[in-house]
Motif scaffolding. Structure first.
Motif, mmCIF file in Angstrom:
data_model
loop_
_atom_site.group_PDB
_atom_site.id
_atom_site.type_symbol
_atom_site.label_atom_id
_atom_site.label_comp_id
_atom_site.label_asym_id
_atom_site.label_seq_id
_atom_site.Cartn_x
_atom_site.Cartn_y
_atom_site.Cartn_z
ATOM 1 N N LEU A 84 5.987 -7.491 -6.567
ATOM 2 C CA LEU A 84 5.449 -5.859 -6.309
ATOM 3 C C LEU A 84 5.854 -5.447 -5.168
ATOM 4 O O LEU A 84 6.527 -4.229 -5.206
ATOM 5 C CB LEU A 84 3.936 -6.136 -6.529
ATOM 6 C CG LEU A 84 3.007 -6.334 -7.523
ATOM 7 C CD1 LEU A 84 1.774 -6.307 -7.276
ATOM 8 C CD2 LEU A 84 3.457 -5.246 -8.537
ATOM 9 N N LEU A 85 6.011 -6.285 -4.059
ATOM 10 C CA LEU A 85 6.754 -5.944 -2.810
ATOM 11 C C LEU A 85 8.189 -5.466 -3.013
ATOM 12 O O LEU A 85 8.972 -4.467 -2.478
ATOM 13 C CB LEU A 85 6.685 -6.913 -1.840
ATOM 14 C CG LEU A 85 5.095 -7.272 -1.305
ATOM 15 C CD1 LEU A 85 5.181 -8.192 -0.272
ATOM 16 C CD2 LEU A 85 4.741 -5.810 -0.533
ATOM 17 N N SER A 86 8.844 -6.259 -3.911
ATOM 18 C CA SER A 86 10.313 -5.826 -4.015
ATOM 19 C C SER A 86 10.625 -4.727 -4.794
ATOM 20 O O SER A 86 11.746 -4.398 -4.890
ATOM 21 C CB SER A 86 10.941 -7.134 -4.584
ATOM 22 O OG SER A 86 10.613 -7.429 -5.937
ATOM 23 N N SER A 87 9.499 -4.291 -5.594
ATOM 24 C CA SER A 87 9.562 -3.117 -6.532
ATOM 25 C C SER A 87 8.757 -2.335 -6.242
ATOM 26 O O SER A 87 8.127 -1.429 -6.918
ATOM 27 C CB SER A 87 9.509 -3.512 -7.832
ATOM 28 O OG SER A 87 8.413 -4.333 -8.306
ATOM 29 N N SER A 88 8.364 -2.015 -4.947
ATOM 30 C CA SER A 88 7.415 -1.098 -4.409
ATOM 31 C C SER A 88 7.447 0.298 -4.902
ATOM 32 O O SER A 88 6.703 1.180 -4.875
ATOM 33 C CB SER A 88 7.031 -1.424 -3.010
ATOM 34 O OG SER A 88 8.173 -1.185 -2.269
ATOM 35 N N SER A 89 8.831 0.674 -4.889
ATOM 36 C CA SER A 89 8.967 2.141 -5.184
ATOM 37 C C SER A 89 8.591 2.499 -6.246
ATOM 38 O O SER A 89 8.329 3.823 -6.923
ATOM 39 C CB SER A 89 10.631 2.227 -5.217
ATOM 40 O OG SER A 89 11.355 1.462 -6.155
ATOM 41 N N THR A 90 8.141 1.490 -7.472
ATOM 42 C CA THR A 90 7.564 1.799 -8.800
ATOM 43 C C THR A 90 6.022 2.094 -8.571
ATOM 44 O O THR A 90 5.426 2.482 -9.533
ATOM 45 C CB THR A 90 8.108 0.868 -9.661
ATOM 46 O OG1 THR A 90 7.300 -0.261 -9.428
ATOM 47 C CG2 THR A 90 9.285 0.397 -9.795
ATOM 48 N N LEU A 91 5.464 1.594 -7.710
ATOM 49 C CA LEU A 91 4.411 1.776 -7.392
ATOM 50 C C LEU A 91 3.668 3.181 -6.658
ATOM 51 O O LEU A 91 4.404 3.898 -6.048
ATOM 52 C CB LEU A 91 3.493 0.767 -6.458
ATOM 53 C CG LEU A 91 3.772 -0.750 -6.883
ATOM 54 C CD1 LEU A 91 3.439 -1.613 -5.934
ATOM 55 C CD2 LEU A 91 3.112 -1.164 -8.191
ATOM 56 N N ARG A 92 2.439 3.591 -7.076
ATOM 57 C CA ARG A 92 2.068 4.844 -6.345
ATOM 58 C C ARG A 92 1.947 4.480 -4.790
ATOM 59 O O ARG A 92 1.925 3.465 -4.403
ATOM 60 C CB ARG A 92 0.524 5.223 -6.688
ATOM 61 C CG ARG A 92 0.448 5.634 -8.296
ATOM 62 C CD ARG A 92 -1.037 6.200 -8.426
ATOM 63 N NE ARG A 92 -2.090 5.425 -8.198
ATOM 64 C CZ ARG A 92 -2.496 4.427 -8.872
ATOM 65 N NH1 ARG A 92 -2.142 4.106 -10.121
ATOM 66 N NH2 ARG A 92 -3.648 4.008 -8.302
ATOM 67 N N PRO A 93 2.503 5.584 -4.196
ATOM 68 C CA PRO A 93 2.536 5.369 -2.501
ATOM 69 C C PRO A 93 1.233 4.635 -1.904
ATOM 70 O O PRO A 93 1.433 3.667 -1.176
ATOM 71 C CB PRO A 93 2.812 6.919 -2.092
ATOM 72 C CG PRO A 93 3.399 7.494 -3.256
ATOM 73 C CD PRO A 93 2.654 6.877 -4.517
ATOM 74 N N ASN A 94 -0.051 5.028 -2.264
ATOM 75 C CA ASN A 94 -1.176 4.468 -1.762
ATOM 76 C C ASN A 94 -1.395 2.758 -1.952
ATOM 77 O O ASN A 94 -1.521 2.036 -1.076
ATOM 78 C CB ASN A 94 -2.278 5.296 -2.012
ATOM 79 C CG ASN A 94 -2.778 5.142 -3.374
ATOM 80 O OD1 ASN A 94 -1.805 4.835 -4.322
ATOM 81 N ND2 ASN A 94 -3.908 4.901 -3.851
ATOM 82 N N ILE A 95 -0.891 2.601 -3.010
ATOM 83 C CA ILE A 95 -0.815 1.151 -3.544
ATOM 84 C C ILE A 95 0.212 0.166 -2.725
ATOM 85 O O ILE A 95 0.174 -0.771 -2.274
ATOM 86 C CB ILE A 95 -0.706 1.100 -5.208
ATOM 87 C CG1 ILE A 95 -1.689 1.809 -5.801
ATOM 88 C CG2 ILE A 95 -0.786 -0.652 -5.349
ATOM 89 C CD1 ILE A 95 -3.113 1.538 -5.320
#
Length: 311
Positions: A84-95
């Motif tokens: 998830l950290l390596s693809s954090s750009s795909t997550l909502r900013p707050n997450i």
């Protein structure tokens, strides 16, 4: 015989986690602790109870067996978290902010557990092997699905499994290292002190002051919750409760696996006591110029067995 305690899930109710909160405001970490206290107490008692059996048996294979169930738990949530950290750009900013705020590679324990298990197993442990124990398989599948569906529940896993080591881990490690002769001494360990070090890496965080890592994590939890909605916080609290229920399932699965090993270890200890006792009696109780008859030795053996298992 290993104890058969009531499961936490049987005690649990359908009450909302909010019902566990006191009137005073709490941050997320405090809310997790409050809402899981009943489950925590049950699991903590179960762990300490099994640890006493573990130490009394003086059988490191029981510890090896237990940690083999928990290695996939740490490795799964740490692996999914890293992804998830390596693809954090795909997550909502707050997450993305939340799961990044608590991240510290020094926290990760799966490699340390694998190193412990490799030493204890004499090099036969394979950290990449898929788990085969049914409850472990079910749990790691749950972890994968839960975090991928709601990435913010990573906070529940990190809080539950790392804070447990910072607190109770100190007690467990002390019990282990103070048990003389518990860990096997073989290469690369040259003595018992090195054997302890090679076997308890799980509890040792890579820092001069582990409290610095703990304090950084707690500060990260405060930052993480700032951008989370009440619904997301509730998800995290609910998942923390689920974690304790899964922990208890793993413990009871281990009961069925370890019970024969424990009995075997107890029988070996009784056997040693019988032989020592019989030799002592033989040397002191000649009968008509002969040593004590075998029949009387058998009675001594049965008496010791009764004391060990039926008392």
């Amino acid at each position: 015989m290993l104890p058969n305690t009531t499961t936490a899930s049987e005690k649990d109710s359908t009450t909302s986690p909010a019902a566990y909160f006191p009137d005073a405001p709490q941050n997320l970490s405090q809310a997790i602790n409050t809402s899981t206290k009943d489950l925590h107490d049950t699991v903590n008692f179960a762990i300490m109870d099994r640890f006493q059996l573990l130490l009394s048996s003086n059988n490191h294979e029981l510890y090896l067996t237990g940690m083999t169930s928990f290695h996939p738990v740490y490795s799964t949530f740490e692996r999914v978290w890293s992804a998830l950290l390596s693809s954090s750009s795909t997550l909502r900013p707050n997450i993305s902010t939340a799961i990044t705020a608590i991240h510290d590679p020094r926290l990760f324990r799966s490699s340390a557990i694998a190193a412990d298990l490799s030493y204890l197993s004499g090099g036969s442990f394979d950290p990449d092997a898929s788990p085969s124990r049914p409850q472990v398989v079910a749990y790691v599948n749950h972890i994968e699905n839960a975090i991928r569906e709601k990435p913010h529940v990573v906070l529940a896993y990190a809080h539950s499994y790392y804070m447990a080591l910072f607190a109770g881990g100190k007690v467990l490690r002390k019990l282990l290292v103070n048990k003389k002769g518990f860990f096997p001494v073989h290469l690369p360990a040259g003595d018992e002190e090195e054997a302890r070090r090679f076997s308890t890496g799980l509890f040792v965080f890579p820092a001069d002051d582990p409290e610095e890592i703990r304090n950084k994590f707690k500060a990260g939890m405060v930052i993480a919750e700032e951008g989370l909605s009440e619904e997301e916080k509730t998800d995290i609290i609910n998942e923390a409760r689920a974690i304790f229920k899964w922990n208890e399932k793993l413990i009871h699965e281990l009961d069925s696996i370890c019970a024969p090993m424990y009995v075997k270890g107890e029988a070996a200890q009784v056997g040693k006591s019988v032989m020592a006792f019989a030799k002592k009696v033989q040397s002191r109780c000649p009968v008509d110029g002969y040593k004590l008859p075998a029949a009387v030795m058998l009675l001594c053996f049965l008496w010791l067995i009764k004391r060990a298992f039926l008392a």
